[in-house]
Design a protein around this motif. Structure first.
Motif, PDB file in Angstrom:
ATOM      1  N   ILE A 169       9.767  -9.506  -0.032  1.00  0.00           N
ATOM      2  CA  ILE A 169      11.025  -9.175   0.645  1.00  0.00           C
ATOM      3  C   ILE A 169      12.045  -8.623  -0.351  1.00  0.00           C
ATOM      4  O   ILE A 169      12.671  -7.580  -0.115  1.00  0.00           O
ATOM      5  CB  ILE A 169      11.589 -10.411   1.363  1.00  0.00           C
ATOM      6  CG1 ILE A 169      10.635 -10.836   2.491  1.00  0.00           C
ATOM      7  CG2 ILE A 169      12.984 -10.124   1.921  1.00  0.00           C
ATOM      8  CD1 ILE A 169      11.028 -12.108   3.193  1.00  0.00           C
ATOM      9  N   LEU A 170      12.203  -9.299  -1.487  1.00  0.00           N
ATOM     10  CA  LEU A 170      13.220  -8.914  -2.466  1.00  0.00           C
ATOM     11  C   LEU A 170      12.914  -7.561  -3.103  1.00  0.00           C
ATOM     12  O   LEU A 170      13.754  -6.650  -3.087  1.00  0.00           O
ATOM     13  CB  LEU A 170      13.319  -9.987  -3.548  1.00  0.00           C
ATOM     14  CG  LEU A 170      14.293  -9.715  -4.702  1.00  0.00           C
ATOM     15  CD1 LEU A 170      15.719  -9.649  -4.184  1.00  0.00           C
ATOM     16  CD2 LEU A 170      14.167 -10.786  -5.777  1.00  0.00           C
ATOM     17  N   GLU A 227       4.447  -6.101  -5.808  1.00  0.00           N
ATOM     18  CA  GLU A 227       3.412  -5.092  -6.034  1.00  0.00           C
ATOM     19  C   GLU A 227       2.901  -4.506  -4.716  1.00  0.00           C
ATOM     20  O   GLU A 227       2.504  -3.343  -4.655  1.00  0.00           O
ATOM     21  CB  GLU A 227       2.252  -5.720  -6.818  1.00  0.00           C
ATOM     22  CG  GLU A 227       1.352  -4.729  -7.507  1.00  0.00           C
ATOM     23  CD  GLU A 227       2.064  -3.922  -8.574  1.00  0.00           C
ATOM     24  OE1 GLU A 227       1.649  -2.772  -8.797  1.00  0.00           O
ATOM     25  OE2 GLU A 227       3.048  -4.416  -9.176  1.00  0.00           O
ATOM     26  N   TYR A 228       2.921  -5.294  -3.661  1.00  0.00           N
ATOM     27  CA  TYR A 228       2.416  -4.815  -2.365  1.00  0.00           C
ATOM     28  C   TYR A 228       3.227  -3.622  -1.847  1.00  0.00           C
ATOM     29  O   TYR A 228       2.674  -2.532  -1.641  1.00  0.00           O
ATOM     30  CB  TYR A 228       2.413  -5.953  -1.342  1.00  0.00           C
ATOM     31  CG  TYR A 228       1.236  -6.877  -1.454  1.00  0.00           C
ATOM     32  CD1 TYR A 228       0.198  -6.830  -0.535  1.00  0.00           C
ATOM     33  CD2 TYR A 228       1.144  -7.821  -2.480  1.00  0.00           C
ATOM     34  CE1 TYR A 228      -0.895  -7.684  -0.623  1.00  0.00           C
ATOM     35  CE2 TYR A 228       0.061  -8.672  -2.581  1.00  0.00           C
ATOM     36  CZ  TYR A 228      -0.957  -8.603  -1.651  1.00  0.00           C
ATOM     37  OH  TYR A 228      -2.039  -9.434  -1.750  1.00  0.00           O
ATOM     38  N   PRO A 229       4.540  -3.782  -1.573  1.00  0.00           N
ATOM     39  CA  PRO A 229       5.283  -2.630  -1.053  1.00  0.00           C
ATOM     40  C   PRO A 229       5.412  -1.493  -2.051  1.00  0.00           C
ATOM     41  O   PRO A 229       5.409  -0.319  -1.670  1.00  0.00           O
ATOM     42  CB  PRO A 229       6.660  -3.219  -0.706  1.00  0.00           C
ATOM     43  CG  PRO A 229       6.787  -4.451  -1.540  1.00  0.00           C
ATOM     44  CD  PRO A 229       5.394  -4.988  -1.644  1.00  0.00           C
ATOM     45  N   SER A 494      10.875  -1.686   2.382  1.00  0.00           N
ATOM     46  CA  SER A 494      11.423  -2.886   3.033  1.00  0.00           C
ATOM     47  C   SER A 494      10.548  -3.322   4.199  1.00  0.00           C
ATOM     48  O   SER A 494      10.249  -4.509   4.363  1.00  0.00           O
ATOM     49  CB  SER A 494      12.848  -2.606   3.537  1.00  0.00           C
ATOM     50  OG  SER A 494      13.702  -2.271   2.486  1.00  0.00           O
ATOM     51  N   ALA A 495      10.142  -2.358   5.031  1.00  0.00           N
ATOM     52  CA  ALA A 495       9.305  -2.676   6.192  1.00  0.00           C
ATOM     53  C   ALA A 495       7.940  -3.197   5.744  1.00  0.00           C
ATOM     54  O   ALA A 495       7.404  -4.151   6.319  1.00  0.00           O
ATOM     55  CB  ALA A 495       9.138  -1.437   7.076  1.00  0.00           C
ATOM     56  N   HIS A 496       7.396  -2.577   4.701  1.00  0.00           N
ATOM     57  CA  HIS A 496       6.113  -3.039   4.177  1.00  0.00           C
ATOM     58  C   HIS A 496       6.250  -4.438   3.590  1.00  0.00           C
ATOM     59  O   HIS A 496       5.396  -5.316   3.829  1.00  0.00           O
ATOM     60  CB  HIS A 496       5.611  -2.060   3.113  1.00  0.00           C
ATOM     61  CG  HIS A 496       4.192  -2.300   2.685  1.00  0.00           C
ATOM     62  ND1 HIS A 496       3.846  -3.308   1.822  1.00  0.00           N
ATOM     63  CD2 HIS A 496       3.042  -1.660   3.001  1.00  0.00           C
ATOM     64  CE1 HIS A 496       2.530  -3.291   1.626  1.00  0.00           C
ATOM     65  NE2 HIS A 496       2.022  -2.298   2.332  1.00  0.00           N
TER      66      HIS A 496
END
Length: 674
Positions: A169-170, A227-229, A494-496
């Motif tokens: 999220i951050l 790392e994901y988004p 942000s959405a990811h």
């Protein structure tokens, strides 16, 4: 892949559907500068090559999704076969010149973009692999809890997941605010410091060490979560580019580029297991059998964390010095919208117009992570069934290595098929959820038959391995891709990040559930998350396979300007909308004929803005072709466009009192002044 590979070879710069390459002046009779002001026939001939690329439209300008089903199959098979032949030919030419060049290409286009996820997969799944070793070396802490607080021992799983949620999220929000490049750099830095903390974790008591170990995992998890988004958005925007003109590579290979980066997570798991096996053999005198000394356990786990620390430090260097353009697409989108910092307007519009997509990406990811992490957490019970009575850690690690190998097959098959329009993201995700449901529900209601009767153990083993395969082939790969793909650029990270964070709540659900229910009950509970994921995907997820992502950005521009009803392009084609969006009327304005005129005006405005920028920077425009546009298109706009009028008309659309009328006719009646 083809477009990148072909950079090693000469190619036709005016290839339909690809960005034109600057070249010298033409002297043929058809060159616009030799014919005066173009007429309507000239416009159609020139613009159709750009608006109707041959990999998505038939020669008469019909979009592939508007064809009857049989013709769709024939058209798409022809495009895919031609592209595959072109790639194979390019690979052959590269191999002939340099046998190692395809490997170098793969390293640049898959290993480097996914290096962060590879390191994340290495450490993240190392925690579960190390737990049996800790239990064997320190049973009073990890088994009987006489020397350690049970809450802190169990918090090893929980705090790691909590750190990942915070990071998703951050860092997702920061990635949209400060840019992809700095988000990628800070992720690598956090992971590096977190690894140093894991290597150096210590305590005056065993319980003190466990507490230190927990908080090191939490800190490292923040970097993992980010790392994901960051990886998803950077890989996708690298595939699509920052300009308004779509590329063939984007349309045909965007999904593969992202999933090739994501599958490095599987390689991270693989190398972690291999290295743990080698380290234990080294530090346990060449034997993997119990009893395990505290010294060998200490060396094994600390060295296993020290090795990826070296790779992570290199990743910090690479992202800082070798990725200066990682935020180019985001910066271009913000510039077009006159936004600095975080784009709150885009966030509100996304929630209002794409709320169903958030349900799809977050809900499906939640259901998938119950399966994905449930599969990993259930691993010890599964191995106990396959190897009853075995007390060797090495037995479990070797079976896990087999499971990771099966998973990698799923990752790679997903990468190969994800851009095939008949297969695609949505169908792959639904199939993966369905197969996971079946492969868990069958042994649930016949547990004794499959898990406890020796003669049927192999069938049970096959179902477990197949569940791993279909999970990687389906939802585990597709959720990572679509959570970035179905949202606009300004809030993509942000959405990811939000979707991935909700997904990790699924991992937390699995971790909590598995502590309170027995093995057979796990089989009773978990399958229904697969069924729920399939239903959520069916109702709320649009199929973006084959959709030009630039068209989605163009649609969002119309929404942002309050002209949603004036967008008639393929981004609102029923094929690319979810059932939920279709029921809400999102596709009612689709009209290819009206869209053609709108797109000509949109491209004209984009061209005019670029010319104005070049004049302001004293580059001039003259006869030098704009690299974003094929030569004929550039020349056509140069003869039919008033740059100042085009930009003025766009500015009026951004004003609250602006009319939603089409572009002014005067834009196309005056020649640009040079």
């Amino acid at each position: 892949m083809a477009e990148n590979i072909h950079r090693h070879h000469h190619h036709n710069p005016t290839n339909i559907g690809m960005i034109g390459v600057p070249h010298g002046p033409e002297t043929g009779d058809d060159h616009l500068s030799m014919r005066g002001v173009p007429d309507k026939a000239d416009e159609e001939r020139i613009m159709k090559q750009l608006i109707y690329p041959d990999d998505t439209h038939t020669p008469d300008g019909t979009y592939w999704a508007d064809l009857p089903f049989g013709q769709q199959m024939k058209f798409n098979a022809s495009v895919d076969n031609a592209e595959a032949a072109k790639e194979l030919k390019a690979i052959g030419s590269m191999t002939k010149k340099d046998p190692l060049s395809p490997i170098a290409w793969y390293f640049r286009n898959a290993v480097l973009p996914g290096a962060g996820l590879g390191l994340e997969g290495y450490v993240l799944f190392s925690i579960g692999n190390l737990t049996p070793l800790f239990s064997a070396a320190w049973p009073t802490c990890w088994k009987t809890y006489s020397d350690c607080n049970r809450t802190w021992v169990e918090a090893v799983q929980y705090l790691e997941v909590c750190g990942i949620i915070v990071g998703q999220i951050l860092v997702g929000a920061l990635g949209d605010g400060i840019g992809r490049r700095w988000g990628l750099i800070q992720d690598a830095l956090i992971m590096f410091v977190g690894l140093l903390m894991l290597v150096a974790s210590w305590g005056t008591t065993l319980n003190g060490w466990v507490i230190c170990y927990c908080w090191a995992l939490f800190f490292y998890g923040i970097g993992v979560g980010g790392e994901y988004p960051m990886t998803a958005t950077a890989a996708m925007e690298n595939a699509t580019g920052s300009g308004r003109i779509s590329t063939r590579d984007d349309r045909l290979h965007r999904g593969r580029k992202v999933t090739m980066a994501f599958l490095m997570q599987g390689w991270g798991q693989f190398f972690n297991q291999v290295i743990l096996i080698i380290l234990l053999l080294c530090f346990h005198h060449g034997s993997g059998n119990p009893p395990y000394s505290k010294v060998s356990a200490q060396w094994t786990f600390r060295v296993s964390f020290a090795l990826p620390a070296v790779g992570t430090l290199w990743l910090v260097y690479y992202r800082y010095y070798k990725m200066p353009l990682a935020s180019k697409a985001l910066n271009a989108a913000k510039k077009r919208s006159s936004v600095t910092g975080y784009d709150m307007q885009s966030l509100k519009l996304t929630c209002n117009h794409f709320g169903g997509r958030l349900i799809a990406t977050a809900g499906a990811w939640y259901c998938n992570d119950v399966f994905f992490y449930g599969n990993k957490l259930f691993q010890s019970q599964f191995i106990a069934v396959l190897s009853p009575g075995s007390k060797s850690i090495m037995t479990g690690w070797l079976w896990n290595l087999v499971n990771v190998g099966v998973s990698l097959c799923g990752y790679y098959l997903a990468s190969f098929l994800i851009d095939i329009k008949f297969v695609g993201r949505k169908r792959m995700q639904q199939l993966g959820f369905l197969m996971d449901f079946v492969l868990f529900v069958v042994p649930a209601f016949h547990y004794k038959y499959y898990a406890l009767e020796t003669s049927h153990i192999k069938a049970f083993q096959a179902m477990y391995f197949l569940s791993s395969f279909f999970n990687q082939f389906g939802p585990n790969s597709t959720t990572f891709l679509v959570a970035a793909e179905v949202f606009p650029t300004p809030v993509r990270a942000s959405a990811h990040g939000f979707s991935a964070a909700v997904g990790k709540l699924g991992a937390l659900t699995a971790a909590v559930l598995y502590n309170y229910i027995d093995t057979q009950t796990k089989f009773y509970v978990v399958p229904w998350f697969g069924l729920a994921g399939m239903i959520v995907t069916f109702l709320f997820l649009p199929d973006t396979t084959g959709l030009d992502l630039k068209e989605q950005e163009r649609r969002f521009t119309y929404i942002r300007e309050g002209r949603e009803s004036e967008y008639h392009g393929i981004a609102v084609h029923p094929r690319h909308l979810s059932i939920w969006e279709r029921l809400r009327g999102a596709g009612k304005h689709y009209d290819p004929k009206l869209d053609y005129s709108s797109k000509v005006n949109d491209l004209r405005t984009e061209w005019a803005e670029r010319q104005a920028e070049r004049m302001d920077s004293e580059e001039g425009i003259g006869n030098e072709v704009d690299e974003e546009f094929p030569r004929e298109v550039h020349d056509y706009f140069a003869q039919t466009t008033n740059v100042k009028a085009a930009i003025s008309e766009k500015k009026q659309r951004h004003q609250p009192s602006s009319s939603s009328a089409s572009a002014s006719d005067e834009i196309s009646n005056e020649k640009v002044s040079v």
